[in-house]
Design a protein around this motif. Structure first.
Motif, PDB file in Angstrom:
ATOM      1  N   GLU A  49       0.649  -0.924  -0.004  1.00  0.00           N
ATOM      2  CA  GLU A  49      -0.061  -0.043  -0.164  1.00  0.00           C
ATOM      3  C   GLU A  49       0.870   1.109   0.075  1.00  0.00           C
ATOM      4  O   GLU A  49       0.740   2.858  -0.475  1.00  0.00           O
ATOM      5  CB  GLU A  49      -1.339  -0.131   1.179  1.00  0.00           C
ATOM      6  N   ASN A  50       1.841   1.678   0.431  1.00  0.00           N
ATOM      7  CA  ASN A  50       2.739   2.133   0.247  1.00  0.00           C
ATOM      8  C   ASN A  50       2.743   3.103   0.980  1.00  0.00           C
ATOM      9  O   ASN A  50       2.461   4.602   0.673  1.00  0.00           O
ATOM     10  CB  ASN A  50       3.923   2.504  -0.427  1.00  0.00           C
ATOM     11  N   ALA A  51       1.543   3.668   1.702  1.00  0.00           N
ATOM     12  CA  ALA A  51       0.811   4.875   2.351  1.00  0.00           C
ATOM     13  C   ALA A  51       0.871   5.142   4.069  1.00  0.00           C
ATOM     14  O   ALA A  51       0.896   6.187   3.587  1.00  0.00           O
ATOM     15  CB  ALA A  51      -0.566   4.489   2.617  1.00  0.00           C
ATOM     16  N   ASP A  52       1.266   4.390   4.803  1.00  0.00           N
ATOM     17  CA  ASP A  52       1.745   4.534   6.343  1.00  0.00           C
ATOM     18  C   ASP A  52       3.232   5.062   6.357  1.00  0.00           C
ATOM     19  O   ASP A  52       4.533   3.553   6.036  1.00  0.00           O
ATOM     20  CB  ASP A  52       2.082   3.465   6.801  1.00  0.00           C
ATOM     21  N   THR A  53       3.287   6.898   5.465  1.00  0.00           N
ATOM     22  CA  THR A  53       4.681   6.748   5.877  1.00  0.00           C
ATOM     23  C   THR A  53       5.976   6.826   6.698  1.00  0.00           C
ATOM     24  O   THR A  53       6.633   6.177   6.604  1.00  0.00           O
ATOM     25  CB  THR A  53       4.839   8.515   5.450  1.00  0.00           C
ATOM     26  N   ALA A  54       4.781   6.645   8.110  1.00  0.00           N
ATOM     27  CA  ALA A  54       6.205   6.271   9.411  1.00  0.00           C
ATOM     28  C   ALA A  54       6.312   5.182   9.521  1.00  0.00           C
ATOM     29  O   ALA A  54       7.508   4.802  10.097  1.00  0.00           O
ATOM     30  CB  ALA A  54       4.959   7.150  10.673  1.00  0.00           C
ATOM     31  N   ILE A  55       5.463   4.465   8.921  1.00  0.00           N
ATOM     32  CA  ILE A  55       6.049   2.579   9.209  1.00  0.00           C
ATOM     33  C   ILE A  55       6.809   2.197   8.231  1.00  0.00           C
ATOM     34  O   ILE A  55       8.069   1.315   8.290  1.00  0.00           O
ATOM     35  CB  ILE A  55       4.579   1.947   9.575  1.00  0.00           C
ATOM     36  N   ILE A  56       6.602   2.356   6.916  1.00  0.00           N
ATOM     37  CA  ILE A  56       7.798   2.443   5.471  1.00  0.00           C
ATOM     38  C   ILE A  56       8.707   3.084   6.007  1.00  0.00           C
ATOM     39  O   ILE A  56       9.912   2.389   5.687  1.00  0.00           O
ATOM     40  CB  ILE A  56       6.706   3.223   4.431  1.00  0.00           C
ATOM     41  N   LYS A  57       9.006   4.447   6.525  1.00  0.00           N
ATOM     42  CA  LYS A  57      10.011   5.133   6.338  1.00  0.00           C
ATOM     43  C   LYS A  57      11.078   3.630   7.986  1.00  0.00           C
ATOM     44  O   LYS A  57      11.853   3.740   7.914  1.00  0.00           O
ATOM     45  CB  LYS A  57       9.953   6.105   7.556  1.00  0.00           C
ATOM     46  N   ASN A  58      10.227   3.662   8.720  1.00  0.00           N
ATOM     47  CA  ASN A  58      10.848   2.378  10.376  1.00  0.00           C
ATOM     48  C   ASN A  58      11.187   1.231   9.557  1.00  0.00           C
ATOM     49  O   ASN A  58      12.028   0.579  10.098  1.00  0.00           O
ATOM     50  CB  ASN A  58       9.841   2.616  11.314  1.00  0.00           C
ATOM     51  N   ILE A  59      10.388   0.294   8.462  1.00  0.00           N
ATOM     52  CA  ILE A  59      11.141   0.113   8.198  1.00  0.00           C
ATOM     53  C   ILE A  59      11.793  -0.105   7.107  1.00  0.00           C
ATOM     54  O   ILE A  59      12.913  -0.884   7.317  1.00  0.00           O
ATOM     55  CB  ILE A  59       9.867  -1.552   6.895  1.00  0.00           C
ATOM     56  N   ALA A  60      12.216   1.168   6.077  1.00  0.00           N
ATOM     57  CA  ALA A  60      13.566   1.208   5.940  1.00  0.00           C
ATOM     58  C   ALA A  60      14.904   1.510   6.387  1.00  0.00           C
ATOM     59  O   ALA A  60      15.985   0.575   5.930  1.00  0.00           O
ATOM     60  CB  ALA A  60      13.287   2.576   4.992  1.00  0.00           C
ATOM     61  N   LYS A  61      14.532   2.250   6.944  1.00  0.00           N
ATOM     62  CA  LYS A  61      15.241   2.328   8.511  1.00  0.00           C
ATOM     63  C   LYS A  61      16.187   0.835   8.946  1.00  0.00           C
ATOM     64  O   LYS A  61      17.298   0.945   9.010  1.00  0.00           O
ATOM     65  CB  LYS A  61      15.440   3.867   9.701  1.00  0.00           C
ATOM     66  N   ARG A  62      14.921   0.018   9.262  1.00  0.00           N
ATOM     67  CA  ARG A  62      15.872  -0.784  10.252  1.00  0.00           C
ATOM     68  C   ARG A  62      15.988  -1.771   9.031  1.00  0.00           C
ATOM     69  O   ARG A  62      17.563  -3.061   8.780  1.00  0.00           O
ATOM     70  CB  ARG A  62      14.609  -1.649  10.439  1.00  0.00           C
ATOM     71  N   VAL A  63      16.135  -2.458   7.097  1.00  0.00           N
ATOM     72  CA  VAL A  63      16.296  -3.019   6.628  1.00  0.00           C
ATOM     73  C   VAL A  63      17.718  -2.238   6.122  1.00  0.00           C
ATOM     74  O   VAL A  63      18.722  -3.285   6.642  1.00  0.00           O
ATOM     75  CB  VAL A  63      15.591  -2.234   5.401  1.00  0.00           C
ATOM     76  N   GLY A  64      17.800  -0.771   6.365  1.00  0.00           N
ATOM     77  CA  GLY A  64      19.054  -0.076   6.162  1.00  0.00           C
ATOM     78  C   GLY A  64      20.576  -0.588   7.075  1.00  0.00           C
ATOM     79  O   GLY A  64      21.427  -0.767   6.784  1.00  0.00           O
ATOM     80  N   VAL A  65      19.671  -0.781   7.975  1.00  0.00           N
ATOM     81  CA  VAL A  65      21.129  -1.986   9.400  1.00  0.00           C
ATOM     82  C   VAL A  65      21.392  -3.004   8.364  1.00  0.00           C
ATOM     83  O   VAL A  65      22.555  -2.586   9.638  1.00  0.00           O
ATOM     84  CB  VAL A  65      20.502  -1.227  10.883  1.00  0.00           C
ATOM     85  N   SER A  66      20.157  -3.536   8.647  1.00  0.00           N
ATOM     86  CA  SER A  66      20.924  -4.788   8.079  1.00  0.00           C
ATOM     87  C   SER A  66      22.254  -4.799   7.296  1.00  0.00           C
ATOM     88  O   SER A  66      22.910  -5.446   6.660  1.00  0.00           O
ATOM     89  CB  SER A  66      19.337  -5.857   7.883  1.00  0.00           C
ATOM     90  N   THR A  67      21.741  -4.214   6.127  1.00  0.00           N
ATOM     91  CA  THR A  67      21.637  -4.526   4.389  1.00  0.00           C
ATOM     92  C   THR A  67      23.316  -3.169   5.093  1.00  0.00           C
ATOM     93  O   THR A  67      24.455  -3.497   4.156  1.00  0.00           O
ATOM     94  CB  THR A  67      21.453  -3.527   3.742  1.00  0.00           C
ATOM     95  N   HIS A  68      23.861  -2.619   4.933  1.00  0.00           N
ATOM     96  CA  HIS A  68      24.806  -1.049   6.122  1.00  0.00           C
ATOM     97  C   HIS A  68      25.600  -1.593   6.806  1.00  0.00           C
ATOM     98  O   HIS A  68      27.143  -2.002   6.878  1.00  0.00           O
ATOM     99  CB  HIS A  68      24.514   0.040   5.417  1.00  0.00           C
ATOM    100  N   HIS A  69      24.813  -1.870   7.936  1.00  0.00           N
ATOM    101  CA  HIS A  69      25.801  -2.715   8.867  1.00  0.00           C
ATOM    102  C   HIS A  69      26.407  -4.198   9.266  1.00  0.00           C
ATOM    103  O   HIS A  69      27.387  -4.317   9.367  1.00  0.00           O
ATOM    104  CB  HIS A  69      25.027  -1.844  10.294  1.00  0.00           C
ATOM    105  N   HIS A  70      25.272  -4.841   8.433  1.00  0.00           N
ATOM    106  CA  HIS A  70      25.303  -5.855   8.626  1.00  0.00           C
ATOM    107  C   HIS A  70      26.030  -6.934   7.346  1.00  0.00           C
ATOM    108  O   HIS A  70      26.610  -7.757   6.749  1.00  0.00           O
ATOM    109  CB  HIS A  70      23.765  -7.201   8.736  1.00  0.00           C
ATOM    110  N   GLY A  71      26.265  -5.590   6.521  1.00  0.00           N
ATOM    111  CA  GLY A  71      26.000  -6.088   4.419  1.00  0.00           C
ATOM    112  C   GLY A  71      25.357  -7.244   4.265  1.00  0.00           C
ATOM    113  O   GLY A  71      25.373  -7.721   3.319  1.00  0.00           O
ATOM    114  N   ALA A  72      23.760  -7.218   4.461  1.00  0.00           N
ATOM    115  CA  ALA A  72      23.002  -8.517   4.360  1.00  0.00           C
ATOM    116  C   ALA A  72      23.136  -8.303   2.380  1.00  0.00           C
ATOM    117  O   ALA A  72      23.010  -6.927   2.047  1.00  0.00           O
ATOM    118  CB  ALA A  72      21.341  -7.988   5.110  1.00  0.00           C
ATOM    119  N   THR A  73      22.778  -9.409   1.854  1.00  0.00           N
ATOM    120  CA  THR A  73      22.971  -9.221  -0.056  1.00  0.00           C
ATOM    121  C   THR A  73      21.846  -9.541  -0.480  1.00  0.00           C
ATOM    122  O   THR A  73      21.642  -9.684  -1.245  1.00  0.00           O
ATOM    123  CB  THR A  73      24.222 -10.083   0.515  1.00  0.00           C
TER     124      THR A  73
END
Length: 128
Positions: A49-73
């Protein structure tokens, strides 16, 4: 000598019945040691739905931690049978998964985004 551990990430439903199946699938299919879990009830619907911007931003932040800090591929987006947060049929889940995939790809993380379905036996995982 220290061996570097490999990570993947899964944006998964909070439902505990699907966690182990997704973790094992990602380990086997992507050759990783660990799978970071980002969970929300009905995560695929929220991302589709990409409508709840607060949750979407929070998910993006957490996924970013995984990809940037843990190197998730790789990042999985998960839908499953019997989801209370997204109580629709499998065909609708698959539509949501493909829409959610586009949302996660828009985060610009530069990793593979994989839509997954977990069946009602809580063991069968398929890329859709």
């Amino acid at each position: 000598m220290k061996t570097e551990k490999k990570f993947a990430c899964a944006v998964n439903c909070m439902d505990g019945r699907v966690q182990d199946a997704v973790k094992e699938y990602m380990k086997q299919q992507y050759g990783v040691d660990y799978v970071d879990m980002v969970t929300e009830a009905g995560a695929n619907k929220i991302l589709a739905e990409n409508a709840d911007t607060a949750i979407i931003k929070n998910i993006a932040k957490r996924v970013g931690v995984s990809t940037h800090h843990h190197g998730a591929t790789a990042v999985a987006i998960v839908g499953h049978f019997g989801c209370a947060g997204n109580p629709v049929e499998k065909t609708e889940h698959i539509k949501h998964l493909h829409q959610a995939q586009k949302t996660v790809e828009s985060f610009g993380l530069g990793v593979q985004v994989v839509p997954l379905w977990v069946d009602g036996d809580w063991k069968t995982v398929e890329k859709v």
